[in-house]
Scaffold this motif. Sequence first.
Motif, PDB file in Angstrom:
ATOM      1  N   LEU A 137      61.227  26.934  37.675  1.00  0.00           N
ATOM      2  CA  LEU A 137      62.691  26.862  37.807  1.00  0.00           C
ATOM      3  C   LEU A 137      63.253  28.222  37.411  1.00  0.00           C
ATOM      4  O   LEU A 137      62.944  28.727  36.325  1.00  0.00           O
ATOM      5  CB  LEU A 137      63.256  25.767  36.901  1.00  0.00           C
ATOM      6  N   GLN A 138      64.055  28.819  38.278  1.00  0.00           N
ATOM      7  CA  GLN A 138      64.423  30.216  38.031  1.00  0.00           C
ATOM      8  C   GLN A 138      65.924  30.476  38.057  1.00  0.00           C
ATOM      9  O   GLN A 138      66.426  31.238  37.258  1.00  0.00           O
ATOM     10  CB  GLN A 138      63.696  31.110  39.051  1.00  0.00           C
ATOM     11  N   HIS A 139      66.658  29.887  39.018  1.00  0.00           N
ATOM     12  CA  HIS A 139      68.106  30.126  39.004  1.00  0.00           C
ATOM     13  C   HIS A 139      68.898  28.940  39.507  1.00  0.00           C
ATOM     14  O   HIS A 139      68.373  28.049  40.170  1.00  0.00           O
ATOM     15  CB  HIS A 139      68.479  31.413  39.744  1.00  0.00           C
ATOM     16  N   VAL A 140      70.162  28.957  39.133  1.00  0.00           N
ATOM     17  CA  VAL A 140      71.116  27.948  39.584  1.00  0.00           C
ATOM     18  C   VAL A 140      72.351  28.695  40.083  1.00  0.00           C
ATOM     19  O   VAL A 140      72.686  29.767  39.563  1.00  0.00           O
ATOM     20  CB  VAL A 140      71.456  26.956  38.441  1.00  0.00           C
ATOM     21  N   ASP A 199      75.923  24.689  44.074  1.00  0.00           N
ATOM     22  CA  ASP A 199      75.539  25.207  45.398  1.00  0.00           C
ATOM     23  C   ASP A 199      74.046  24.971  45.648  1.00  0.00           C
ATOM     24  O   ASP A 199      73.672  24.389  46.644  1.00  0.00           O
ATOM     25  CB  ASP A 199      75.871  26.700  45.508  1.00  0.00           C
ATOM     26  N   HIS A 200      73.189  25.432  44.735  1.00  0.00           N
ATOM     27  CA  HIS A 200      71.758  25.159  44.864  1.00  0.00           C
ATOM     28  C   HIS A 200      71.044  25.525  43.570  1.00  0.00           C
ATOM     29  O   HIS A 200      71.611  26.166  42.691  1.00  0.00           O
ATOM     30  CB  HIS A 200      71.134  25.922  46.043  1.00  0.00           C
ATOM     31  N   HIS A 201      69.785  25.092  43.474  1.00  0.00           N
ATOM     32  CA  HIS A 201      68.936  25.604  42.407  1.00  0.00           C
ATOM     33  C   HIS A 201      67.607  26.034  43.033  1.00  0.00           C
ATOM     34  O   HIS A 201      67.283  25.638  44.162  1.00  0.00           O
ATOM     35  CB  HIS A 201      68.764  24.598  41.260  1.00  0.00           C
ATOM     36  N   CYS A 202      66.869  26.866  42.303  1.00  0.00           N
ATOM     37  CA  CYS A 202      65.742  27.574  42.925  1.00  0.00           C
ATOM     38  C   CYS A 202      64.517  27.626  42.016  1.00  0.00           C
ATOM     39  O   CYS A 202      64.624  27.751  40.802  1.00  0.00           O
ATOM     40  CB  CYS A 202      66.184  29.002  43.242  1.00  0.00           C
ATOM     41  N   VAL A 250      67.749  22.890  47.709  1.00  0.00           N
ATOM     42  CA  VAL A 250      66.665  23.267  46.800  1.00  0.00           C
ATOM     43  C   VAL A 250      65.931  24.452  47.433  1.00  0.00           C
ATOM     44  O   VAL A 250      65.487  24.376  48.580  1.00  0.00           O
ATOM     45  CB  VAL A 250      65.690  22.089  46.606  1.00  0.00           C
ATOM     46  N   GLU A 251      65.833  25.542  46.690  1.00  0.00           N
ATOM     47  CA  GLU A 251      65.251  26.781  47.222  1.00  0.00           C
ATOM     48  C   GLU A 251      63.874  27.040  46.603  1.00  0.00           C
ATOM     49  O   GLU A 251      63.676  26.834  45.405  1.00  0.00           O
ATOM     50  CB  GLU A 251      66.192  27.951  46.884  1.00  0.00           C
ATOM     51  N   LEU A 252      62.951  27.497  47.441  1.00  0.00           N
ATOM     52  CA  LEU A 252      61.678  28.054  46.989  1.00  0.00           C
ATOM     53  C   LEU A 252      61.713  29.536  47.302  1.00  0.00           C
ATOM     54  O   LEU A 252      62.073  29.915  48.438  1.00  0.00           O
ATOM     55  CB  LEU A 252      60.500  27.395  47.710  1.00  0.00           C
ATOM     56  N   SER A 253      61.343  30.362  46.351  1.00  0.00           N
ATOM     57  CA  SER A 253      61.552  31.800  46.465  1.00  0.00           C
ATOM     58  C   SER A 253      60.308  32.541  46.032  1.00  0.00           C
ATOM     59  O   SER A 253      59.460  32.019  45.302  1.00  0.00           O
ATOM     60  CB  SER A 253      62.752  32.173  45.567  1.00  0.00           C
TER      61      SER A 253
END
Length: 285
Positions: A137-140, A199-202, A250-253
Motif C-alpha cells: 500500500l503506497q498512496h491515497v 479518488d483512488h488508492h494504490c 484501485v491502482e497497481l503501480s
Amino acid sequence: MTTDKLIWPARLHHIHLTSGNVPDMVKWYQDSMGLTAEELGNGATWMSGKDRNLLIGPGPKSGLKFSAFAVENRDHLTRLRARAEETGTPVETSPTPLFGDGAFAVRDPDGNCITLGIPDRQSSRGNGPAGMLSGRLQHVVVASTDAPRMIAFYSDILGFRKSDLVREEKSGEITACFMRCDPEHHAIAVFRAAENRLDHHCYETTSWNDIRDWGDHFSERRDTVVWGAGRHGAGHNLFIFVRDPDGNNVELSAEIDDVPYEQAPGTWRHEERTLNLWGSAWLRS
Ligand SMILES: [Fe+2]
C-alpha cells in the motif's frame, strides 16, 4: 516550530474504507487483492497481506473513514502532535485499532481524517494466489472542491513536501498536487474535482513484471482493467487500475520516482499527458 522534516519519514500504512456491502468488499479484497480477513469485533474487518493493510467497515459506499500514516517513533509522534497544537489544529483520538499508544488524528479542511501512529500488529501472510504478488500500500488520493486549501493543510501543518503541481495553462489554477512524506514521489495527492471524495488508492509493486502478473491474475478473476497499462507523467510510475465491488478505483503501480527531500516542486500542464504519457487519461475536472 517549522515544518522541516516534520512528517518525514512516514508512509501510508492503511486506509479504512466504508461500504454498504461489506461482505462483497471483503470477498473481493480477499480473492482479487490476496488479503486475509480478520474480524476485529468493532465493526471493522482487517484485511492484510504482503505489505498491505486496509480496514473495511459498514458505512457510506466508497467512504474513506480515515487514512493512517506510520511514523518513525514516539518522538516523531510528539513533534507532529505539538505542531498540530501549535497551529490550532484539533487533535482527535486515533480511530484505528492497528496503531499503538500515542497515536492521534487530525482532519484536513474537507474533513478527511488522518491518523498518525506506530503499527503494533503483525500483518498476515496474505491469501490465495494473489497473496504471493508484491504490492505495498503506497498512496491515497482524494478529490476536493478546494484543492489549494487542502494542499496548504498537508504541506504547512503536517509538513508533506510538494513533489509536483498540475496547473491550468492559462489561469495557473492548481488542479492537482502530489505530496511526499518520504522519498517516494507521493503518498497522498489532491485532485481538483466537483465534489469531495476518495479518488483512488494504490499498491506499489517491485517491477513491470509484477504489473503483468497482476494483469493476468485480474484476468483470471474477470476483473477488468479499466485504465492502463500506462505511465503517469507526474511520478513516472507504470500503472493499471481495476475497480472493487463498490466502484472504488484501485491502482497497481511500479517504478514510482524517488524525489530527494530538498527538491523543489515540478509543474505540469493540466492535460491528459500529465496523467498518462502513453495515452488517454481521466481528467477529474
Ligand atoms: Fe495513483
